[in-house]
Design an enzyme around this catalytic site. Structure first.
Site, PDB file in Angstrom:
ATOM      1  N   ARG A   1     -26.757   6.430  23.702  1.00 23.68           N
ATOM      2  CA  ARG A   1     -26.370   6.577  25.099  1.00 23.68           C
ATOM      3  C   ARG A   1     -27.629   6.747  25.942  1.00 23.68           C
ATOM      4  O   ARG A   1     -28.443   7.607  25.682  1.00 23.68           O
ATOM      5  CB  ARG A   1     -25.453   7.782  25.252  1.00 23.68           C
ATOM      6  CG  ARG A   1     -24.452   7.581  26.336  1.00 23.68           C
ATOM      7  CD  ARG A   1     -23.327   8.570  26.217  1.00 23.68           C
ATOM      8  NE  ARG A   1     -22.422   8.231  25.143  1.00 23.68           N
ATOM      9  CZ  ARG A   1     -21.491   9.051  24.697  1.00 23.68           C
ATOM     10  NH1 ARG A   1     -21.364  10.242  25.209  1.00 23.68           N
ATOM     11  NH2 ARG A   1     -20.687   8.673  23.737  1.00 23.68           N
TER      12      ARG A   1
ATOM     13  N   ARG B   1     -24.307  11.087  32.403  1.00 19.89           N
ATOM     14  CA  ARG B   1     -24.196  12.230  33.305  1.00 19.89           C
ATOM     15  C   ARG B   1     -25.498  12.964  33.569  1.00 19.89           C
ATOM     16  O   ARG B   1     -25.568  13.767  34.487  1.00 19.89           O
ATOM     17  CB  ARG B   1     -23.160  13.215  32.737  1.00 19.89           C
ATOM     18  CG  ARG B   1     -21.747  12.717  32.894  1.00 19.89           C
ATOM     19  CD  ARG B   1     -20.784  13.527  32.064  1.00 19.89           C
ATOM     20  NE  ARG B   1     -21.059  13.339  30.651  1.00 19.89           N
ATOM     21  CZ  ARG B   1     -20.256  13.757  29.673  1.00 19.89           C
ATOM     22  NH1 ARG B   1     -19.161  14.415  29.949  1.00 19.89           N
ATOM     23  NH2 ARG B   1     -20.561  13.526  28.417  1.00 19.89           N
TER      24      ARG B   1
ATOM     25  N   ARG C   1     -19.731   8.343  39.648  1.00 25.02           N
ATOM     26  CA  ARG C   1     -18.537   8.886  38.974  1.00 25.02           C
ATOM     27  C   ARG C   1     -17.648   9.700  39.911  1.00 25.02           C
ATOM     28  O   ARG C   1     -16.505   9.977  39.583  1.00 25.02           O
ATOM     29  CB  ARG C   1     -18.949   9.719  37.757  1.00 25.02           C
ATOM     30  CG  ARG C   1     -19.303   8.893  36.544  1.00 25.02           C
ATOM     31  CD  ARG C   1     -18.078   8.406  35.772  1.00 25.02           C
ATOM     32  NE  ARG C   1     -17.610   9.418  34.838  1.00 25.02           N
ATOM     33  CZ  ARG C   1     -16.464  10.075  34.939  1.00 25.02           C
ATOM     34  NH1 ARG C   1     -15.652   9.845  35.942  1.00 25.02           N
ATOM     35  NH2 ARG C   1     -16.113  10.978  34.034  1.00 25.02           N
TER      36      ARG C   1
ATOM     37  N   ASP D   1     -18.015   1.272  26.484  1.00 18.91           N
ATOM     38  CA  ASP D   1     -17.710   2.352  25.541  1.00 18.91           C
ATOM     39  C   ASP D   1     -17.182   1.784  24.243  1.00 18.91           C
ATOM     40  O   ASP D   1     -16.521   0.737  24.209  1.00 18.91           O
ATOM     41  CB  ASP D   1     -16.719   3.368  26.117  1.00 18.91           C
ATOM     42  CG  ASP D   1     -16.725   4.641  25.270  1.00 18.91           C
ATOM     43  OD1 ASP D   1     -17.604   5.489  25.479  1.00 18.91           O
ATOM     44  OD2 ASP D   1     -15.886   4.748  24.355  1.00 18.91           O
TER      45      ASP D   1
ATOM     46  N   TYR E   1     -11.117   7.510  15.281  1.00 20.16           N
ATOM     47  CA  TYR E   1     -10.572   7.837  16.615  1.00 20.16           C
ATOM     48  C   TYR E   1      -9.094   7.478  16.690  1.00 20.16           C
ATOM     49  O   TYR E   1      -8.285   8.240  17.227  1.00 20.16           O
ATOM     50  CB  TYR E   1     -11.334   7.112  17.722  1.00 20.16           C
ATOM     51  CG  TYR E   1     -12.589   7.841  18.125  1.00 20.16           C
ATOM     52  CD1 TYR E   1     -12.514   9.030  18.833  1.00 20.16           C
ATOM     53  CD2 TYR E   1     -13.837   7.356  17.777  1.00 20.16           C
ATOM     54  CE1 TYR E   1     -13.666   9.723  19.186  1.00 20.16           C
ATOM     55  CE2 TYR E   1     -14.989   8.041  18.123  1.00 20.16           C
ATOM     56  CZ  TYR E   1     -14.896   9.221  18.832  1.00 20.16           C
ATOM     57  OH  TYR E   1     -16.025   9.901  19.165  1.00 20.16           O
TER      58      TYR E   1
END
Ligand code: CP3
Length: 320
Positions: free
Chosen positions: A2, A6, A15, A51, A128
């Protein structure tokens, strides 16, 4: 790893107006976020903003991101019947927005740095879909694997087909390299890795072999690094739990390695961060085939100034 996210004020500002999924599904926004870190940090490559979970929705496994909690799958897969309902889809249709973003980013980058595409490995995606979100023990995933191996292999077979096709489509759209994230595969011991994950990951790497360089990444993989290498990837990623020199000798020096600074070091005193980076470079010993990176994704509270200082330092130390 990543790269956007953020820890950057410009990402947080965007965002305020859009959800993570809206950014992922809007090529103009995904392009903007992909380029944000490159404007501030001396990076050697860009990674497409997207993602790992995006392929799940068109497979019939819808999900959302819940603020402060991470991903949440609406109806996690719990039975053989659930698995048999999972669909294989054509990524050029259902994930065409990611491919449009790749074309747009490639155009904007204009060859300044290479662009990395990515996807999840079958084990991590399956975990997941079965757990419904993040898990510490992966108990539901392992229970299904042990109780019903044939259903497990059918699920991973579908995931592999989709991901191989999706990475192929990303390569056609213009990415210069691909990274396969098997982020949670370190939950398996070596024997289970070979039985339940490796055949699928191997088929995935065989499908993309030779088209562009590939990176094979996981965390907590100290027990399975040689098996991950055998599954494929021109580069094997290591997290910070294993020393880079140990990891590299176990992977073999005929492969490249990516890693492996602990991302939490970027939160703390800068001299400690730089000393640790210098130690990793010393372990790599100037051998060709080391991609300096963090051992996992950058944390949201990371000061941008530390990321800038780290990239500058690594360049200064490795400039020939
Ligand atoms: O710019 C880039 O670095 C590319 C963007 C990227 C994202 N996800 C965007 C994102 C990449 C490479 C990923 C991969 C990904 N997604 C992985 C594999 C990498 C890894 O960390 O091992 C995984 C496991 C996921 C699934 C996922 N997405 C989780 C677990 C979370 C929640 C994490 C958290 O800290 O809340 C996400 C959300 C997500 N995907 C964010 C970003 C930038 C968080 C930002 C936000 O909520 O706005």
């Amino acid at each position: 790893m990543r790269q956007a996210g953020r820890y950057m004020a410009e990402y947080r500002a965007l965002r305020q107006n859009y959800t993570l999924l809206q950014i992922c599904r809007t090529p103009d926004l995904a392009t903007e976020v992909t380029l944000q870190p490159l404007r501030r940090i001396e990076l050697d490559a860009a990674i497409v903003f997207s993602d790992l979970l995006l392929p799940l929705e068109p497979m019939g496994i819808p999900f959302d991101f819940i603020q402060g909690e991470g991903p949440a799958i609406e109806s996690p897969l719990r039975s053989e019947a659930d698995i048999d309902r999972v669909r294989v889809f054509e990524p050029r249709e259902s994930l065409g927005h990611v491919l449009d973003a790749i074309r747009q980013i490639t155009h904007e980058l204009d060859g300044r740095v290479p662009l990395i595409g990515f996807a999840g490995a079958p084990f991590t995606l399956a975990s997941y879909a079965i757990e419904g979100g993040h898990s510490n023990s992966f108990a539901l995933t392992k229970a299904l694997m042990y109780e019903n191996p044939s259903a497990w292999h059918r699920l991973c077979g579908k995931l592999t087909t989709v991901v191989a096709d999706y990475l192929g489509a990303q390569i056609e759209a213009g990415v210069d390299a691909v990274q396969v994230f098997d982020s949670w595969v370190g939950a398996l011991n070596a024997q289970d890795y070979r039985e339940f994950a490796q055949p699928h990951t191997r088929r995935l790497f065989e499908a993309i072999d030779g088209r562009v360089p590939s990176i094979h990444f996981g965390t907590s993989t100290g027990a399975i690094l040689p098996d991950m290498r055998d599954a494929g990837g021109d580069v094997v990623g290591a997290d910070w739990r294993t020393r880079l020199d140990d990891a590299w000798s176990r992977i073999g020096h005929d492969r490249a390695i990516q890693g492996n600074l602990d991302p939490t070091l970027l939160l703390g005193p800068r001299d400690r961060m730089l000393r640790s980076a210098a130690d990793i470079l010393a372990q790599a010993g100037g051998r060709p085939g080391h991609i300096f990176n963090l051992g996992h994704g950058i944390l949201p509270m990371t000061p941008v100034e530390n990321v800038q200082a780290l990239a500058r330092f690594v360049h200064e130390q490795t400039r020939t």
